[in-house]
Scaffold this active site. Structure first.
Site, PDB file in Angstrom:
ATOM      1  N   THR A  13       0.839  -1.110  -0.043  1.00 47.87           N
ATOM      2  CA  THR A  13       0.098  -0.002  -0.052  1.00 47.87           C
ATOM      3  C   THR A  13       0.932   1.179  -0.051  1.00 47.87           C
ATOM      4  OG1 THR A  13      -1.618  -1.204   1.015  1.00 47.87           O
ATOM      5  CG2 THR A  13      -1.784   1.287   1.182  1.00 47.87           C
ATOM      6  N   SER A  47       1.720  -7.577  -1.186  1.00 46.25           N
ATOM      7  CA  SER A  47       2.324  -8.555  -0.019  1.00 46.25           C
ATOM      8  C   SER A  47       1.625  -9.824  -0.081  1.00 46.25           C
ATOM      9  CB  SER A  47       2.515  -8.027   1.485  1.00 46.25           C
ATOM     10  OG  SER A  47       1.398  -7.512   2.027  1.00 46.25           O
ATOM     11  N   SER A  48       0.133  -9.670  -0.350  1.00 42.76           N
ATOM     12  CA  SER A  48      -0.724 -10.719  -0.301  1.00 42.76           C
ATOM     13  C   SER A  48      -0.320 -11.802  -1.613  1.00 42.76           C
ATOM     14  CB  SER A  48      -2.196 -10.294  -0.462  1.00 42.76           C
ATOM     15  OG  SER A  48      -2.442  -9.603  -1.547  1.00 42.76           O
ATOM     16  N   THR A  80       1.294  -4.649   4.193  1.00 47.10           N
ATOM     17  CA  THR A  80       0.818  -4.939   5.897  1.00 47.10           C
ATOM     18  C   THR A  80       0.522  -6.279   5.819  1.00 47.10           C
ATOM     19  OG1 THR A  80      -1.235  -3.832   5.707  1.00 47.10           O
ATOM     20  CG2 THR A  80       0.757  -2.511   6.395  1.00 47.10           C
ATOM     21  N   ASP A  81      -0.037  -6.744   4.723  1.00 43.51           N
ATOM     22  CA  ASP A  81      -0.939  -8.162   4.826  1.00 43.51           C
ATOM     23  C   ASP A  81       0.051  -9.292   5.291  1.00 43.51           C
ATOM     24  OD1 ASP A  81      -3.131  -7.000   4.018  1.00 43.51           O
ATOM     25  OD2 ASP A  81      -3.232  -8.019   1.911  1.00 43.51           O
TER      26      ASP A  81
END
Length: 294
Positions: A13, A47-48, A80-81
């Site tokens: 993000t 990051s997912s 952040t995931d």
């Protein structure tokens, strides 16, 4: 060469903007210019979408940056995931006194009030003064080990159990290793455990109930998986607190241990999976896995 902080961008993000439909997408290049900071783009991914190959790439980029003359620390910009997984992965092998600090953002770079700039500033400051592998986010600087994302949208998104850090492992790539997570629930059976074993998983992490409990059907599937050479680690869906193999009755934690499972006392499923994969990569035996999680 002058002292500097190496800042590695991986996407997320913090390096995303919104299109005309309001959809956030990562963009190449973070556009960051700070005195005493050298920016290097490692990748540009949510990051997912990261896999074990990407984790290996991030770890190599960190090591390469620390090998540069004048590097006093590293900051990794990350979504952040799965920040807690990547940060722990680097931490498991980190044998350098200089810090590696992960950070990111909950708001895109084009948001009217972005949180990325303040997180980057805090991460750079930590990279110049702290030690170990850390997460700097929302006004907190937390140890990577035991970290968990506790809220989907709050700017102060992370907490950490601040666990003792074990001796660093000798690095081996985890690309190609399969470790599955199975979420347990009332009425769960062994189908997903059996499927993981059939798919060639080297390890399975059980996200169990309470302090690490399930039912007799799951225990039976665990026993079969362990007999087939699959490492099984038990954690819990409860956000914080120790697991404990104290219950019997056919499906309690004590029964899971009797079936050959190992309890992760504090690491939750995401980080337990990373640690188990790292141990498999270095050729860990059942004894080493047990000692590493106990």
């Amino acid at each position: 060469m002058s002292e500097h902080v190496a800042l590695l961008t991986t996407g997320g993000t913090i390096a995303s903007s919104r299109d005309e439909h309001g959809v956030s997408r990562p963009v190449a290049g973070a556009g960051i210019e700070l005195d005493g900071v050298r920016v290097r783009e490692v990748m540009s991914k949510d990051s997912s979408a990261l896999n074990f190959t990407d984790l290996d790439t991030i770890r190599v980029a960190v090591v390469d940056s620390l090998a540069e003359d004048g590097c006093v620390g590293v900051v990794v910009l990350h979504g952040t995931d799965t920040m807690e997984e990547s940060a722990l992965y680097v931490d498991l092998f980190h044998d350098d006194e200089r810090p590696v600090v992960f950070t990111g953002a909950q708001r895109t770079s084009d948001h009217p009030d972005p949180d990325g700039p303040s997180n980057i500033a805090a991460a750079v400051a930590a990279a110049q003064s702290e030690q170990g592998v850390l997460i700097a986010f929302g006004g907190r600087v937390l140890p990577a080990r035991g970290a968990i994302k506790k809220h989907t949208t709050e700017l102060d998104a992370f907490r950490s159990a601040a666990l003792p850090r074990p001796k660093p492992l000798q690095w081996r790539p985890v690309a190609g290793i399969r470790v599955d997570i199975v979420a347990l629930y009332p009425g769960a059976d062994g189908v997903q455990i059996d499927a993981g074993r059939a798919a060639g998983a080297s390890g399975i992490v059980l996200e169990a109930l309470g302090s690490g409990n399930t039912n007799a059907g799951v225990v039976h599937a665990v026993k079969q998986a362990v007999a087939a050479g699959v490492h099984v680690v038990v954690t819990t869906r409860v956000p914080f607190g120790e697991t404990s193999p104290t219950y019997g009755g056919g499906g309690g934690g004590h029964d899971l241990v009797d079936a050959g499972a190992v309890f992760s006392r504090e690491l939750r499923a995401g980080q337990a999976r990373i640690q188990l994969a790292a141990l498999v990569a270095i050729g860990a035996s059942d004894v080493v896995v047990h000692n590493s999680f106990s």
